[in-house]
Design a protein around this motif. Structure first.
Motif, PDB file in Angstrom:
ATOM      1  N   LEU A  16       0.916  -1.232  -0.187  1.00 25.58           N
ATOM      2  CA  LEU A  16      -0.005   0.099  -0.132  1.00 25.58           C
ATOM      3  C   LEU A  16       1.020   1.187  -0.186  1.00 25.58           C
ATOM      4  O   LEU A  16       2.165   1.060   0.030  1.00 25.58           O
ATOM      5  CB  LEU A  16      -0.863   0.174   1.174  1.00 25.58           C
ATOM      6  CG  LEU A  16      -1.898  -1.121   1.330  1.00 25.58           C
ATOM      7  CD1 LEU A  16      -2.682  -1.224   2.443  1.00 25.58           C
ATOM      8  CD2 LEU A  16      -2.805  -1.519   0.019  1.00 25.58           C
ATOM      9  N   MET A  17       0.412   2.412  -0.058  1.00 21.77           N
ATOM     10  CA  MET A  17       1.253   3.523  -0.384  1.00 21.77           C
ATOM     11  C   MET A  17       2.184   3.965   0.665  1.00 21.77           C
ATOM     12  O   MET A  17       3.479   4.000   0.156  1.00 21.77           O
ATOM     13  CB  MET A  17       0.097   4.976  -0.079  1.00 21.77           C
ATOM     14  CG  MET A  17       0.757   6.092  -0.563  1.00 21.77           C
ATOM     15  SD  MET A  17       0.894   5.852  -2.467  1.00 21.77           S
ATOM     16  CE  MET A  17      -0.721   5.636  -3.178  1.00 21.77           C
ATOM     17  N   ALA A  18       1.988   3.789   2.018  1.00 26.82           N
ATOM     18  CA  ALA A  18       3.035   3.827   3.054  1.00 26.82           C
ATOM     19  C   ALA A  18       4.056   2.649   2.762  1.00 26.82           C
ATOM     20  O   ALA A  18       5.348   3.085   2.884  1.00 26.82           O
ATOM     21  CB  ALA A  18       2.477   3.948   4.349  1.00 26.82           C
ATOM     22  N   ASP A  19       3.774   1.581   2.663  1.00 33.06           N
ATOM     23  CA  ASP A  19       4.855   0.455   2.727  1.00 33.06           C
ATOM     24  C   ASP A  19       5.744   0.664   1.544  1.00 33.06           C
ATOM     25  O   ASP A  19       6.888   0.386   1.365  1.00 33.06           O
ATOM     26  CB  ASP A  19       4.523  -0.976   2.610  1.00 33.06           C
ATOM     27  CG  ASP A  19       2.900  -1.075   3.010  1.00 33.06           C
ATOM     28  OD1 ASP A  19       2.809  -0.620   4.432  1.00 33.06           O
ATOM     29  OD2 ASP A  19       2.232  -1.647   2.313  1.00 33.06           O
ATOM     30  N   GLY A  20       4.951   1.112   0.402  1.00 33.16           N
ATOM     31  CA  GLY A  20       5.793   1.072  -0.837  1.00 33.16           C
ATOM     32  C   GLY A  20       6.758   2.429  -0.925  1.00 33.16           C
ATOM     33  O   GLY A  20       7.886   1.988  -1.433  1.00 33.16           O
ATOM     34  N   ILE A  21       6.374   3.248  -0.369  1.00 36.71           N
ATOM     35  CA  ILE A  21       7.132   4.631  -0.131  1.00 36.71           C
ATOM     36  C   ILE A  21       8.493   4.218   0.822  1.00 36.71           C
ATOM     37  O   ILE A  21       9.595   4.565   0.351  1.00 36.71           O
ATOM     38  CB  ILE A  21       6.512   5.946   0.245  1.00 36.71           C
ATOM     39  CG1 ILE A  21       5.572   6.159  -0.801  1.00 36.71           C
ATOM     40  CG2 ILE A  21       7.447   6.926   0.630  1.00 36.71           C
ATOM     41  CD1 ILE A  21       4.484   6.962  -0.553  1.00 36.71           C
ATOM     42  N   THR A  48       0.008   1.178  -8.984  1.00 38.17           N
ATOM     43  CA  THR A  48      -0.849   2.146  -8.124  1.00 38.17           C
ATOM     44  C   THR A  48       0.616   2.926  -7.496  1.00 38.17           C
ATOM     45  O   THR A  48      -0.019   3.893  -6.807  1.00 38.17           O
ATOM     46  CB  THR A  48      -1.623   1.473  -7.069  1.00 38.17           C
ATOM     47  OG1 THR A  48      -0.763   0.219  -6.673  1.00 38.17           O
ATOM     48  CG2 THR A  48      -2.784   1.181  -7.619  1.00 38.17           C
ATOM     49  N   LEU A  49       1.678   2.325  -7.544  1.00 39.65           N
ATOM     50  CA  LEU A  49       2.823   2.798  -6.739  1.00 39.65           C
ATOM     51  C   LEU A  49       3.871   3.426  -7.559  1.00 39.65           C
ATOM     52  O   LEU A  49       4.865   4.027  -6.993  1.00 39.65           O
ATOM     53  CB  LEU A  49       3.283   1.837  -5.671  1.00 39.65           C
ATOM     54  CG  LEU A  49       2.524   1.377  -4.399  1.00 39.65           C
ATOM     55  CD1 LEU A  49       3.441   0.172  -3.851  1.00 39.65           C
ATOM     56  CD2 LEU A  49       2.173   2.507  -3.533  1.00 39.65           C
ATOM     57  N   PRO A  52       4.591   7.500  -6.865  1.00 41.32           N
ATOM     58  CA  PRO A  52       4.997   7.797  -5.462  1.00 41.32           C
ATOM     59  C   PRO A  52       6.439   7.096  -5.256  1.00 41.32           C
ATOM     60  O   PRO A  52       7.252   7.720  -4.704  1.00 41.32           O
ATOM     61  CB  PRO A  52       4.053   7.224  -4.445  1.00 41.32           C
ATOM     62  CG  PRO A  52       3.242   6.200  -5.176  1.00 41.32           C
ATOM     63  CD  PRO A  52       3.250   6.828  -6.608  1.00 41.32           C
ATOM     64  N   VAL A  53       6.584   5.992  -5.918  1.00 43.31           N
ATOM     65  CA  VAL A  53       7.893   5.369  -5.847  1.00 43.31           C
ATOM     66  C   VAL A  53       9.000   6.015  -6.703  1.00 43.31           C
ATOM     67  O   VAL A  53       9.927   6.260  -6.160  1.00 43.31           O
ATOM     68  CB  VAL A  53       8.130   3.745  -6.315  1.00 43.31           C
ATOM     69  CG1 VAL A  53       9.116   3.165  -6.567  1.00 43.31           C
ATOM     70  CG2 VAL A  53       7.347   3.025  -4.954  1.00 43.31           C
ATOM     71  N   LYS A  55       8.890   9.132  -6.910  1.00 39.98           N
ATOM     72  CA  LYS A  55       9.532  10.372  -6.278  1.00 39.98           C
ATOM     73  C   LYS A  55      10.278   9.791  -5.118  1.00 39.98           C
ATOM     74  O   LYS A  55      11.200  10.500  -4.841  1.00 39.98           O
ATOM     75  CB  LYS A  55       8.138  10.946  -5.525  1.00 39.98           C
ATOM     76  CG  LYS A  55       8.074  12.412  -5.220  1.00 39.98           C
ATOM     77  CD  LYS A  55       6.846  12.912  -4.980  1.00 39.98           C
ATOM     78  CE  LYS A  55       6.942  14.173  -3.891  1.00 39.98           C
ATOM     79  NZ  LYS A  55       5.867  14.431  -3.250  1.00 39.98           N
TER      80      LYS A  55
END
Ligand code: PEP
Length: 255
Positions: A16-21, A48-49, A52-53, A55
């Motif tokens: 999900l967003m937080a783990d991927g970042i 989906t990531l 953000p990844v 970045k």
């Protein structure tokens, strides 16, 4: 012929967003700390990531890749993503023909070939996956299956600059089972011969052939020092910074 090793992470449908970042930031920091690594790095998060990844990887020598692409530029293909959309997001690589897509989505060699040609036309590099099932290995057909998959899945116009092959025995993916080093080298050397016939010796000698299937820090040194193994495509172990970087370090990337 010196081929720069490629250490590639296939995150599959994880994060999900937080783990991927967090994962991307952790990898970026470790790769930056290597200074001038001897290997190239690639991470392939779920669609989906990707943004953000991208970045989170800023400033690190880690390429961004997707796990699939459609062959069309745009249009009525609900749920699909085009090569140009991936390029637009900052991807430079796309994994194609992974055994999970060949099995779950019935992707044929012909379809993978079409997707690869479209990705190349859009300026993306492809990691084209091949590999035999356990039944095929036990029937002594590993090399034959890989030969057919290369001939069918790799576009005739592919070059070492736009194509990477990933040999991933289906029975070794996510199972903890790994072929012997001799078996891995046998298939990789045979694949290079097939590539030489199909694309010419120049391309075959320069084209990277990755091994994938339960690569871990503990087996990376043996597998990645084989003469025709030019890196790894890593699933499970790419989801932990320490394991992904441990594989790279044990493969000599930080030296
Ligand atoms: C993969 O699916 O590409 C893969 C190699 O997975 P794992 O490393 O988990 O076997």
């Amino acid at each position: 012929m010196a081929r720069k090793k490629l250490i590639a992470g296939n995150w599959k449908m994880n994060g999900l967003m937080a783990d991927g970042i967090d994962l991307a930031k952790g990898i970026a920091a470790e790769v930056k700390a290597m200074g001038k690594p001897a290997c190239e790095f690639l991470v392939c998060p779920p669609f989906t990531l990707l943004a953000p990844v991208k970045k989170a990887l800023r400033g690190a020598k880690v390429a961004l890749g997707a796990q699939d692409a459609h062959f069309a530029e745009k249009g009525a293909h609900t749920g699909d993503i085009s090569p140009l959309m991936l390029k637009d997001l900052g991807c430079t690589y796309v994994i194609l023909g992974h055994s999970e897509r060949r099995a779950d989505h019935h992707e044929s060699n012909e379809l993978v070939n079409k997707k690869a040609a479209a990705c190349h036309a859009a300026g993306l590099k492809t990691v084209i996956c091949i590999g035999e099932t356990l039944e095929q290995r036990e029937a002594g057909k590993a090399v034959e299956v890989c030969r057919e998959q290369i001939l069918g899945s790799v576009p005739d116009a592919a070059t070492a600059a736009d194509t990477v092959i990933a040999y991933e025995p289906v029975w070794a993916i996510g199972t903890g089972k790994v072929p012997t080093a001799a078996d891995v080298e046998e298939v990789h050397a045979a694949c290079r011969k097939v590539l030489a016939k199909k694309l010419g010796k120049g391309n075959a000698n320069k084209m990277r052939i990755l091994y994938g299937g339960s690569v871990k820090p503990g087996n990376a040194k043996e597998l990645l020092s084989l003469p025709d193994v030019d890196g790894a495509l890593i699933g499970g172990a790419s989801l932990k910074v320490a394991d992904f970087i441990g594989i790279a370090k044990n493969a000599g990337c930080a030296e």
